[in-house]
Design a protein around this motif. Structure first.
Motif, PDB file in Angstrom:
ATOM      1  N   GLU A  46      92.825 -11.941 -93.497  1.00 32.13           N
ATOM      2  CA  GLU A  46      92.673 -13.404 -93.587  1.00 32.13           C
ATOM      3  C   GLU A  46      91.427 -13.834 -92.811  1.00 32.13           C
ATOM      4  O   GLU A  46      90.683 -14.711 -93.209  1.00 32.13           O
ATOM      5  CB  GLU A  46      93.915 -14.074 -92.987  1.00 32.13           C
ATOM      6  N   ILE A  47      91.169 -13.138 -91.689  1.00 30.11           N
ATOM      7  CA  ILE A  47      90.053 -13.518 -90.813  1.00 30.11           C
ATOM      8  C   ILE A  47      88.731 -13.374 -91.565  1.00 30.11           C
ATOM      9  O   ILE A  47      87.760 -14.077 -91.312  1.00 30.11           O
ATOM     10  CB  ILE A  47      90.096 -12.646 -89.537  1.00 30.11           C
ATOM     11  N   ARG A  48      88.712 -12.481 -92.535  1.00 33.06           N
ATOM     12  CA  ARG A  48      87.501 -12.244 -93.352  1.00 33.06           C
ATOM     13  C   ARG A  48      87.403 -13.327 -94.414  1.00 33.06           C
ATOM     14  O   ARG A  48      86.341 -13.883 -94.648  1.00 33.06           O
ATOM     15  CB  ARG A  48      87.603 -10.846 -93.988  1.00 33.06           C
ATOM     16  N   ARG A  69      81.912 -16.800 -84.598  1.00 33.99           N
ATOM     17  CA  ARG A  69      82.878 -15.711 -84.357  1.00 33.99           C
ATOM     18  C   ARG A  69      84.316 -16.164 -84.623  1.00 33.99           C
ATOM     19  O   ARG A  69      84.731 -17.218 -84.167  1.00 33.99           O
ATOM     20  CB  ARG A  69      82.765 -15.206 -82.927  1.00 33.99           C
ATOM     21  N   PRO A  70      85.068 -15.379 -85.407  1.00 31.79           N
ATOM     22  CA  PRO A  70      86.477 -15.687 -85.633  1.00 31.79           C
ATOM     23  C   PRO A  70      87.385 -15.062 -84.575  1.00 31.79           C
ATOM     24  O   PRO A  70      88.552 -15.432 -84.451  1.00 31.79           O
ATOM     25  CB  PRO A  70      86.758 -15.054 -86.996  1.00 31.79           C
ATOM     26  N   GLU A  71      86.824 -14.111 -83.794  1.00 33.98           N
ATOM     27  CA  GLU A  71      87.561 -13.424 -82.731  1.00 33.98           C
ATOM     28  C   GLU A  71      86.529 -12.827 -81.773  1.00 33.98           C
ATOM     29  O   GLU A  71      85.336 -12.830 -82.053  1.00 33.98           O
ATOM     30  CB  GLU A  71      88.420 -12.299 -83.325  1.00 33.98           C
ATOM     31  N   GLN A  75      85.573 -19.846 -77.580  1.00 31.24           N
ATOM     32  CA  GLN A  75      85.950 -20.613 -78.767  1.00 31.24           C
ATOM     33  C   GLN A  75      85.706 -19.764 -80.012  1.00 31.24           C
ATOM     34  O   GLN A  75      84.645 -19.153 -80.144  1.00 31.24           O
ATOM     35  CB  GLN A  75      85.118 -21.906 -78.854  1.00 31.24           C
ATOM     36  N   CYS A  76      86.733 -19.700 -80.852  1.00 32.23           N
ATOM     37  CA  CYS A  76      86.656 -18.918 -82.091  1.00 32.23           C
ATOM     38  C   CYS A  76      86.877 -19.832 -83.286  1.00 32.23           C
ATOM     39  O   CYS A  76      87.584 -20.852 -83.176  1.00 32.23           O
ATOM     40  CB  CYS A  76      87.700 -17.803 -82.076  1.00 32.23           C
ATOM     41  N   TRP A  77      86.287 -19.452 -84.420  1.00 30.16           N
ATOM     42  CA  TRP A  77      86.242 -20.351 -85.563  1.00 30.16           C
ATOM     43  C   TRP A  77      86.757 -19.733 -86.844  1.00 30.16           C
ATOM     44  O   TRP A  77      86.700 -18.516 -87.014  1.00 30.16           O
ATOM     45  CB  TRP A  77      84.789 -20.774 -85.801  1.00 30.16           C
ATOM     46  N   ARG A  78      87.259 -20.573 -87.724  1.00 30.03           N
ATOM     47  CA  ARG A  78      87.553 -20.137 -89.095  1.00 30.03           C
ATOM     48  C   ARG A  78      87.210 -21.301 -90.011  1.00 30.03           C
ATOM     49  O   ARG A  78      87.262 -22.474 -89.587  1.00 30.03           O
ATOM     50  CB  ARG A  78      89.012 -19.751 -89.259  1.00 30.03           C
ATOM     51  N   TYR A  79      86.834 -20.949 -91.268  1.00 30.37           N
ATOM     52  CA  TYR A  79      86.619 -22.029 -92.229  1.00 30.37           C
ATOM     53  C   TYR A  79      87.735 -21.952 -93.246  1.00 30.37           C
ATOM     54  O   TYR A  79      87.778 -21.039 -94.060  1.00 30.37           O
ATOM     55  CB  TYR A  79      85.265 -21.928 -92.933  1.00 30.37           C
ATOM     56  N   ARG A  87      94.863 -27.336 -91.153  1.00 28.95           N
ATOM     57  CA  ARG A  87      94.949 -26.594 -89.906  1.00 28.95           C
ATOM     58  C   ARG A  87      93.612 -26.667 -89.164  1.00 28.95           C
ATOM     59  O   ARG A  87      92.582 -26.983 -89.732  1.00 28.95           O
ATOM     60  CB  ARG A  87      95.328 -25.127 -90.173  1.00 28.95           C
ATOM     61  N   ARG A  88      93.652 -26.292 -87.892  1.00 26.77           N
ATOM     62  CA  ARG A  88      92.448 -26.363 -87.067  1.00 26.77           C
ATOM     63  C   ARG A  88      91.445 -25.312 -87.492  1.00 26.77           C
ATOM     64  O   ARG A  88      91.788 -24.301 -88.092  1.00 26.77           O
ATOM     65  CB  ARG A  88      92.836 -26.154 -85.615  1.00 26.77           C
ATOM     66  N   ARG A  89      90.195 -25.589 -87.209  1.00 32.68           N
ATOM     67  CA  ARG A  89      89.141 -24.615 -87.537  1.00 32.68           C
ATOM     68  C   ARG A  89      88.572 -23.963 -86.281  1.00 32.68           C
ATOM     69  O   ARG A  89      87.711 -23.097 -86.384  1.00 32.68           O
ATOM     70  CB  ARG A  89      88.008 -25.320 -88.305  1.00 32.68           C
ATOM     71  N   GLU A  90      89.032 -24.410 -85.139  1.00 31.81           N
ATOM     72  CA  GLU A  90      88.552 -23.763 -83.907  1.00 31.81           C
ATOM     73  C   GLU A  90      89.689 -23.704 -82.912  1.00 31.81           C
ATOM     74  O   GLU A  90      90.603 -24.511 -82.937  1.00 31.81           O
ATOM     75  CB  GLU A  90      87.371 -24.533 -83.283  1.00 31.81           C
ATOM     76  N   HIS A  91      89.674 -22.667 -82.100  1.00 32.25           N
ATOM     77  CA  HIS A  91      90.588 -22.615 -80.963  1.00 32.25           C
ATOM     78  C   HIS A  91      89.930 -21.779 -79.877  1.00 32.25           C
ATOM     79  O   HIS A  91      88.912 -21.120 -80.139  1.00 32.25           O
ATOM     80  CB  HIS A  91      91.955 -22.068 -81.349  1.00 32.25           C
ATOM     81  N   TYR A  92      90.470 -21.845 -78.688  1.00 31.85           N
ATOM     82  CA  TYR A  92      89.958 -21.028 -77.586  1.00 31.85           C
ATOM     83  C   TYR A  92      90.904 -19.851 -77.401  1.00 31.85           C
ATOM     84  O   TYR A  92      92.134 -20.025 -77.494  1.00 31.85           O
ATOM     85  CB  TYR A  92      89.859 -21.857 -76.296  1.00 31.85           C
TER      86      TYR A  92
HETATM   87  N1  4JN Z   1      90.609 -16.505 -86.059  1.00 33.46           N
HETATM   88  C1  4JN Z   1      90.866 -17.808 -85.857  1.00 33.46           C
HETATM   89  C2  4JN Z   1      89.858 -18.694 -85.537  1.00 33.46           C
HETATM   90  C3  4JN Z   1      90.168 -20.032 -85.355  1.00 33.46           C
HETATM   91  C4  4JN Z   1      91.481 -20.418 -85.473  1.00 33.46           C
HETATM   92 BR1  4JN Z   1      91.945 -22.234 -85.248  1.00 33.46          BR
HETATM   93  N2  4JN Z   1      92.443 -19.567 -85.760  1.00 33.46           N
HETATM   94  C5  4JN Z   1      92.174 -18.281 -85.950  1.00 33.46           C
END
Ligand code: 4JN
Length: 446
Positions: free
Chosen positions: A83-85, A102-104, A131-135, A142-147
């Motif tokens: 999913e991360i890809r 970066r997603p991780e 901080q990590c990101w997903r699109y 859902r959120r697109r960023e978290h720490y």
């Molecule tokens: N990998 C990832 C990045 C950002 C969020 Br929000 N969740 C998972």
């Protein structure tokens, strides 16, 4: 909303010329979709959380590292269908380079370890908060960023490393008031999967892909799981046997299935035995269905969960002994975990464990008339040079306003700079909790 009236927040008249904007329209004052602002009260909670992450990391002898939020996309191009890809926040920069937010953090850590090569002595114990990101299509809102807090141990092949990492997370949970009745860890090993797949001659290069499919159990219908496993060269028999093994929740049953000679069983037995020694057995349970959703795990995997079962996984991690060679480096034994900043806050809210974090300023200093503004600044400097915090009233305000602000910022003392006292080299100090008021010589202020 875009047409929200933006309060300038200015009390007095504004003399500076207006900033030229191309568009006369008001800008949208909300942050981009899926992202958050951290106004003071949220920032206090975030700082409290990160402070606890850091304190535990230091208590376990880990050193802090960090990496760019922007990395080459190549770090995350893995073919296992993660999913991360699928949700990579990637783009082409102005130099036509493929880059990604970066997603991780683990691939960045692996990159830095390779870069450092022989210049670092093993084992490495590094931690990061980043901080990590997903699109993701916002359909799911859902959120697109978290720490994420990460801790990693590089260079230790033994399960001792996993036991140490789990101990650090339990130490964190205890620090913030959570016990083994609130949260636990589901533990398994990817070697369980590996040993089953080998029994049915499933090609090794299907391992990562099968793990990612298995990780979707409970998230997509079982028929789709079976179809995906068939597409990964698994026979009907192999699929049924695998699903049967994955439902096991006892090491004894696992031993009946796999025999006592495999590495999966010996790793897991050792980990549970170490848990006894660490004194955290009550926090752990074996659960063969745990595989985690990252393709690069090769051994023990674990995830923290809330025992009420209302929330998603709190944290997760495991061993990834082959990641460095996927980037062209020499492999080193490695294990680590990621701990996001969202689920833990939801859990603390559920349990009524969110800390009360109020702004606390020691002093509020104000002059009683305009000519003494400079004197008030001098008093503020004296106190600050003694290491005290001072909120200096910067404009000529009525006392009623000053008292209101003192209460809002939770000031301990009000220092009033008045003419009569100033002539005597004194100021008026009011302890706001008791109302007690004394005159103090400026050079005796402390
Ligand atoms: N990998 C990832 C990045 C950002 C969020 Br929000 N969740 C998972």
């Amino acid at each position: 909303s875009a047409n929200q009236n933006v309060r300038t927040g200015r009390s007095g008249s504004v003399s500076s010329p207006p900033v030229e904007h191309d568009n006369a329209e008001k800008i949208d004052v909300n942050p981009p979709k899926g992202t958050r602002d951290f106004p003071p009260e949220d920032m206090r909670l975030r700082n409290w959380l990160f402070h606890n992450f850091r304190e535990v990391s230091k208590q376990f002898g880990f050193e802090e590292v960090d990496f760019p939020v922007l990395e080459s996309e190549a770090l995350y191009i893995r073919k296992a269908g993660e999913e991360i890809r699928d949700q990579l926040y990637c783009f082409e920069d102005r130099g036509n380079r493929r880059v990604a937010l970066r997603p991780e953090l683990t691939p960045s850590l692996a990159r830095l370890v390779i870069q450092k090569g022989k210049s670092v002595s093993l084992p490495l114990k590094w931690f990061a908060i980043g901080q990590c990101w997903r699109y993701e299509r916002m359909t799911r809102g859902r959120r697109r960023e978290h720490y994420q807090w990460n801790m990693d141990i590089i260079g230790v092949p033994d399960v001792m490393a996993e036991a140490e990492l789990i101990s650090s997370i339990i130490t964190f949970f205890k620090r913030i008031g959570l016990t083994a009745s609130d949260v636990g860890f589901k533990i398994s090993s990817r070697k369980v999967l590996q040993e089953v797949l080998r029994c049915y001659s499933v090609p090794e290069n299907m391992f990562g892909r099968v793990c990612i499919i298995i990780d979707k159990i409970g998230k997509i219908p079982m028929d789709d799981i079976r179809k995906d496993l068939q597409s990964a060269d698994m026979s009907e028999v192999a699929i049924e046997e695998l699903l049967q093994v994955l439902s096991l929740k006892s090491l004894a049953k696992l031993e009946e299935k796999l025999g006592a000679s495999g590495e999966a069983l010996s790793d897991l037995k050792q980990l549970f035995s170490l848990a006894e020694k660490y004194g955290y057995s009550e926090w752990l349970q074996f659960d063969a269905s745990i595989v985690r959703g990252l393709a690069y795990y090769t051994g023990i995997v674990f995830e923290g969960f809330d025992r009420e079962g209302k929330l998603r996984a709190i944290c997760g991690g495991g061993r990834y002994d082959r990641l460095l060679s996927t980037f062209g480096g020499d492999d080193l034994p490695a294990c680590g975990f990621g701990f996001g900043d969202a689920v833990i806050v939801e859990l603390l809210k559920e349990r009524g464990l969110l800390p009360q974090l109020n702004l606390q300023v020691e002093n509020i200093v104000c002059s009683l008339d305009q000519e003494l503004q400079g004197a008030a600044s001098a008093v503020a400097t004296i106190l600050r040079e003694k290491g005290q915090s001072v909120d200096l009233v910067l404009e000529n305000k009525p006392l009623k306003w000053v008292f209101k602000r003192a209460a809002r910022i939770n000031a301990r003392r009000l220092i009033l700079v008045g003419n009569a006292e100033w002539q005597k080299g004194m100021v008026n100090v009011k302890t706001l909790s008791t109302g007690e008021q004394v005159e103090i010589k400026i050079d005796e202020l402390e």
